[in-house]
Design a protein around this motif. Structure first.
Motif, PDB file in Angstrom:
ATOM      1  N   GLU A   6      16.792   4.794   3.914  1.00 38.29           N
ATOM      2  CA  GLU A   6      17.039   5.341   5.249  1.00 38.29           C
ATOM      3  C   GLU A   6      18.538   5.623   5.415  1.00 38.29           C
ATOM      4  O   GLU A   6      19.380   5.101   4.668  1.00 38.29           O
ATOM      5  CB  GLU A   6      16.582   4.359   6.327  1.00 38.29           C
ATOM      6  CG  GLU A   6      15.095   4.003   6.273  1.00 38.29           C
ATOM      7  CD  GLU A   6      14.221   5.134   6.769  1.00 38.29           C
ATOM      8  OE1 GLU A   6      14.667   5.867   7.680  1.00 38.29           O
ATOM      9  OE2 GLU A   6      13.092   5.293   6.250  1.00 38.29           O
ATOM     10  N   ALA A   7      18.848   6.472   6.398  1.00 37.25           N
ATOM     11  CA  ALA A   7      20.248   6.792   6.674  1.00 37.25           C
ATOM     12  C   ALA A   7      21.036   5.524   6.997  1.00 37.25           C
ATOM     13  O   ALA A   7      20.480   4.532   7.490  1.00 37.25           O
ATOM     14  CB  ALA A   7      20.335   7.778   7.836  1.00 37.25           C
ATOM     15  N   ASN A   8      22.340   5.559   6.720  1.00 33.99           N
ATOM     16  CA  ASN A   8      23.243   4.441   7.013  1.00 33.99           C
ATOM     17  C   ASN A   8      22.843   3.155   6.285  1.00 33.99           C
ATOM     18  O   ASN A   8      22.862   2.065   6.855  1.00 33.99           O
ATOM     19  CB  ASN A   8      23.334   4.196   8.518  1.00 33.99           C
ATOM     20  CG  ASN A   8      23.881   5.379   9.260  1.00 33.99           C
ATOM     21  OD1 ASN A   8      24.833   6.021   8.813  1.00 33.99           O
ATOM     22  ND2 ASN A   8      23.282   5.703  10.397  1.00 33.99           N
ATOM     23  N   HIS A  61      18.797   8.109   1.474  1.00 28.74           N
ATOM     24  CA  HIS A  61      17.580   8.920   1.366  1.00 28.74           C
ATOM     25  C   HIS A  61      16.713   8.357   0.251  1.00 28.74           C
ATOM     26  O   HIS A  61      17.132   7.475  -0.515  1.00 28.74           O
ATOM     27  CB  HIS A  61      17.913  10.391   1.095  1.00 28.74           C
ATOM     28  CG  HIS A  61      18.841  10.610  -0.042  1.00 28.74           C
ATOM     29  ND1 HIS A  61      18.435  10.541  -1.362  1.00 28.74           N
ATOM     30  CD2 HIS A  61      20.174  10.873  -0.068  1.00 28.74           C
ATOM     31  CE1 HIS A  61      19.468  10.770  -2.151  1.00 28.74           C
ATOM     32  NE2 HIS A  61      20.535  10.966  -1.399  1.00 28.74           N
ATOM     33  N   GLY A  62      15.483   8.847   0.162  1.00 32.30           N
ATOM     34  CA  GLY A  62      14.507   8.266  -0.750  1.00 32.30           C
ATOM     35  C   GLY A  62      14.652   8.662  -2.196  1.00 32.30           C
ATOM     36  O   GLY A  62      13.880   8.197  -3.037  1.00 32.30           O
ATOM     37  N   LYS A  63      15.609   9.510  -2.526  1.00 33.68           N
ATOM     38  CA  LYS A  63      15.817   9.925  -3.901  1.00 33.68           C
ATOM     39  C   LYS A  63      16.966   9.131  -4.509  1.00 33.68           C
ATOM     40  O   LYS A  63      18.106   9.215  -4.064  1.00 33.68           O
ATOM     41  CB  LYS A  63      16.115  11.425  -3.963  1.00 33.68           C
ATOM     42  CG  LYS A  63      16.218  11.961  -5.392  1.00 33.68           C
ATOM     43  CD  LYS A  63      16.460  13.468  -5.396  1.00 33.68           C
ATOM     44  CE  LYS A  63      16.558  13.994  -6.826  1.00 33.68           C
ATOM     45  NZ  LYS A  63      16.791  15.463  -6.867  1.00 33.68           N
ATOM     46  N   GLY A  64      16.655   8.370  -5.565  1.00 29.33           N
ATOM     47  CA  GLY A  64      17.673   7.544  -6.176  1.00 29.33           C
ATOM     48  C   GLY A  64      18.518   8.273  -7.191  1.00 29.33           C
ATOM     49  O   GLY A  64      18.120   9.315  -7.731  1.00 29.33           O
ATOM     50  N   HIS A 122       0.811  -1.202   0.000  1.00 31.34           N
ATOM     51  CA  HIS A 122       0.000   0.000   0.000  1.00 31.34           C
ATOM     52  C   HIS A 122       0.851   1.262   0.000  1.00 31.34           C
ATOM     53  O   HIS A 122       0.454   2.283  -0.552  1.00 31.34           O
ATOM     54  CB  HIS A 122      -0.940   0.019   1.202  1.00 31.34           C
ATOM     55  CG  HIS A 122      -1.948  -1.084   1.178  1.00 31.34           C
ATOM     56  ND1 HIS A 122      -2.892  -1.232   0.177  1.00 31.34           N
ATOM     57  CD2 HIS A 122      -2.161  -2.124   2.044  1.00 31.34           C
ATOM     58  CE1 HIS A 122      -3.648  -2.298   0.418  1.00 31.34           C
ATOM     59  NE2 HIS A 122      -3.217  -2.864   1.546  1.00 31.34           N
ATOM     60  N   HIS A 123       2.026   1.206   0.644  1.00 31.39           N
ATOM     61  CA  HIS A 123       2.893   2.386   0.700  1.00 31.39           C
ATOM     62  C   HIS A 123       4.343   1.949   0.943  1.00 31.39           C
ATOM     63  O   HIS A 123       4.645   0.741   0.974  1.00 31.39           O
ATOM     64  CB  HIS A 123       2.434   3.353   1.798  1.00 31.39           C
ATOM     65  CG  HIS A 123       2.166   2.682   3.120  1.00 31.39           C
ATOM     66  ND1 HIS A 123       3.147   2.153   3.910  1.00 31.39           N
ATOM     67  CD2 HIS A 123       0.980   2.465   3.765  1.00 31.39           C
ATOM     68  CE1 HIS A 123       2.616   1.637   4.995  1.00 31.39           C
ATOM     69  NE2 HIS A 123       1.301   1.808   4.938  1.00 31.39           N
ATOM     70  N   GLY A 124       5.213   2.911   1.131  1.00 30.93           N
ATOM     71  CA  GLY A 124       6.643   2.648   1.241  1.00 30.93           C
ATOM     72  C   GLY A 124       7.084   1.969   2.508  1.00 30.93           C
ATOM     73  O   GLY A 124       8.272   1.674   2.669  1.00 30.93           O
ATOM     74  N   HIS A 125       6.161   1.707   3.435  1.00 29.13           N
ATOM     75  CA  HIS A 125       6.524   1.005   4.667  1.00 29.13           C
ATOM     76  C   HIS A 125       6.055  -0.449   4.653  1.00 29.13           C
ATOM     77  O   HIS A 125       6.046  -1.107   5.685  1.00 29.13           O
ATOM     78  CB  HIS A 125       5.935   1.729   5.888  1.00 29.13           C
ATOM     79  CG  HIS A 125       6.613   3.022   6.192  1.00 29.13           C
ATOM     80  ND1 HIS A 125       7.729   3.108   7.002  1.00 29.13           N
ATOM     81  CD2 HIS A 125       6.355   4.286   5.765  1.00 29.13           C
ATOM     82  CE1 HIS A 125       8.116   4.376   7.079  1.00 29.13           C
ATOM     83  NE2 HIS A 125       7.295   5.115   6.339  1.00 29.13           N
ATOM     84  N   ASP A 126       5.651  -0.921   3.487  1.00 26.50           N
ATOM     85  CA  ASP A 126       5.191  -2.304   3.370  1.00 26.50           C
ATOM     86  C   ASP A 126       6.248  -3.190   2.720  1.00 26.50           C
ATOM     87  O   ASP A 126       5.942  -4.118   1.974  1.00 26.50           O
ATOM     88  CB  ASP A 126       3.909  -2.367   2.536  1.00 26.50           C
ATOM     89  CG  ASP A 126       2.743  -1.697   3.240  1.00 26.50           C
ATOM     90  OD1 ASP A 126       2.829  -1.524   4.467  1.00 26.50           O
ATOM     91  OD2 ASP A 126       1.773  -1.346   2.558  1.00 26.50           O
ATOM     92  N   VAL A 127       7.505  -2.895   2.981  1.00 23.90           N
ATOM     93  CA  VAL A 127       8.608  -3.620   2.352  1.00 23.90           C
ATOM     94  C   VAL A 127       8.939  -4.885   3.144  1.00 23.90           C
ATOM     95  O   VAL A 127       8.878  -4.893   4.385  1.00 23.90           O
ATOM     96  CB  VAL A 127       9.860  -2.727   2.264  1.00 23.90           C
ATOM     97  CG1 VAL A 127      10.979  -3.449   1.521  1.00 23.90           C
ATOM     98  CG2 VAL A 127       9.524  -1.414   1.572  1.00 23.90           C
ATOM     99  N   GLY A 148      16.656   0.664 -11.555  1.00 26.39           N
ATOM    100  CA  GLY A 148      18.109   0.636 -11.768  1.00 26.39           C
ATOM    101  C   GLY A 148      18.853   1.721 -11.027  1.00 26.39           C
ATOM    102  O   GLY A 148      20.041   1.957 -11.298  1.00 26.39           O
ATOM    103  N   CYS A 149      18.190   2.355 -10.079  1.00 26.56           N
ATOM    104  CA  CYS A 149      18.813   3.456  -9.340  1.00 26.56           C
ATOM    105  C   CYS A 149      19.537   2.958  -8.094  1.00 26.56           C
ATOM    106  O   CYS A 149      19.234   1.888  -7.553  1.00 26.56           O
ATOM    107  CB  CYS A 149      17.771   4.499  -8.943  1.00 26.56           C
ATOM    108  SG  CYS A 149      17.172   5.490 -10.317  1.00 26.56           S
TER     109      CYS A 149
END
Length: 436
Positions: free
Chosen positions: A123-125, A140-143, A69-74, A134-135
């Motif tokens: 996330e950091a670290n 951080h969230g920007k590839g 549903h969102h970026g925390h469902d990994v 392919g990024c």
């Protein structure tokens, strides 16, 4: 007879030379300690986002079972332990069995405290190479544009080059790219799935890697020597470093052959001011060596008598050893600095298989080398023009190797004790094979 006062007045401490010669068991123990760190072998089923993935029973595969549903469902899973650091390179691979609906599979490295519901690199670290775009994501969230996308059937690799402090990634046996590591502390090999039916399998080295990691390591190792070769050195400095070594240890036949082979390319004598060292002390020792070996010099006398006793033990002449000990070694029991070593030497008589005993190190080649170096140091110390007693203990070449070791350790300390340390014995005996 040797006196304690006479021993204390010696300009050189011969027993310091023993530190450079380790016995076989000592080297084996040191190498085992260097290689003792744990290595990842399977996926960690405890520290994972279990609501969104299922790890196989053999702990080598992961499948996404959640609802995206969102970026925390990994569905994120780490290896069972951090990547080992006492090596040149660490590397592992992942094969995409099923790219699923969106192909949002990723591979990379994360810390133990990483949010296990986020893609590696978001996330950091953390750092991750993602299959859908392919990024490369690095904290951080920007590839950043990095390499090709990957899908079902592709094998993706991730590694850490501790020498250059870089991450590197591969696809189907080809290097994709490298990026500065920039993360401190232990790092866990990590894979992630993020859409229905995605599934991936890991290889932590249980099977041959698709990528030729050994060639990669070899090529990376050669970068530093190539840089060194470009440095400007004083003319013929390496020639005189080698020559001073042969002189110092009295290898006269080898020295003569060396001079003949290089007479057309090197001058007949070194420029002391340019190269920073001279040969006068070593030449003196070479010309006086045979005479001095007949002198009963008090400090080295003990070591020579001890070695002769050891050689009797080596060939099994026990009666001769006992007679020799009574005639010669008994004189040294009253000299306190010799007591501990002398007890070990005499103890060789107590074992049917002395080489396998706790004092078997005395029968190692390292003990012979120690005695030979001690005799050589005494020969050099008798030079009436000697200015620096320390010059009797080692050559310019050996000083350079010590400096190399210290620089390697200092560099490793700067990188949080990550990477290989230089150990000359491992290099000479081929023990420092590539590990990944």
């Amino acid at each position: 007879m040797v006196s304690n006062q006479e021993l204390a007045s010696s300009p050189i401490d011969l027993f310091r030379l023993a530190a450079r010669w380790r016995s076989g068991p000592e080297w084996k123990k040191m190498e085992e300690e260097l290689d003792s760190e744990p290595v990842p072998s399977h996926l960690n089923t405890i520290n994972s986002s279990g609501l969104f993935n299922i790890v196989s029973t053999d702990k080598m595969s992961v499948q996404y079972v959640g609802c995206q549903h969102h970026g925390h469902d990994v569905g994120v899973v780490q290896a069972d332990c951090p990547a080992p650091t006492r090596r040149f390179v660490y590397y592992f691979e992942m094969t995409v069995k099923n790219a699923g609906q969106k192909g949002q599979i990723a591979i990379g490295f994360t810390t133990q405290q990483f949010n296990m519901r986020r893609q590696p690199g978001w996330e950091a670290n953390s750092c991750g190479y993602h299959g859908d775009d392919g990024c490369l994501y690095h904290g951080h969230g920007k590839g950043e544009s990095f390499g090709p996308t990957f899908t079902s059937g592709d094998t993706i690799g991730a590694g850490i080059n501790y020498a250059s402090q870089e991450f590197f990634f591969t696809k189907n046996a080809k290097l994709v790219g490298i990026v500065p590591k920039g993360i401190k502390g232990p790092l866990y090999p990590t894979i992630a799935v993020h859409s229905q039916k995605e599934e991936a399998t890991v290889n932590f080295g249980q099977y041959p890697f698709l990528f030729d990691i050994e060639t990669f390591i070899l090529e990376e190792r050669m970068k530093l020597p190539k840089m060194v070769e470009k440095l400007s050195l004083q003319p013929d400095v390496s020639h005189w470093i080698v020559r001073s070594y042969l002189l110092h240890y009295g290898y006269q036949d080898t020295l003569n052959s060396f001079d003949i082979a290089s007479e057309d390319t090197c001058p007949s004598s070194p420029a002391v001011q340019e190269n920073g060292f001279g040969e006068h002390g070593d030449v003196y020792a070479l010309s006086h060596r045979k005479v001095l070996r007949q002198d009963d010099t008090s400090i080295v006398c003990f070591l020579l008598h001890s070695q002769r006793f050891i050689e009797y033990i080596r060939v099994g002449f026990l009666e001769d050893a006992v007679r020799y000990a009574r005639a010669e070694l008994a004189n040294f029991f009253s000299v306190k600095p010799f007591t501990e070593l002398l007890e070990d030497i005499i103890a060789l008589l107590a074992y049917n298989a002395p080489l396998e005993s706790c004092v078997g190190y005395l029968l190692e080649m390292s003990q012979r080398e120690f005695v030979a170096d001690a005799v050589n140091a005494v020969v050099l110390s008798t030079n009436p023009n000697l200015k620096d007693p320390e010059s009797c203990m080692c050559t310019v070449l050996e000083k350079l190797l010590r400096q190399l070791t210290l620089c390697s350790l200092e560099r490793r300390a700067f990188n949080e004790d990550q990477g290989e340390a230089f150990y000359l014995h491992r290099e000479l005996h081929g023990a420092g094979k590539a590990k990944y």
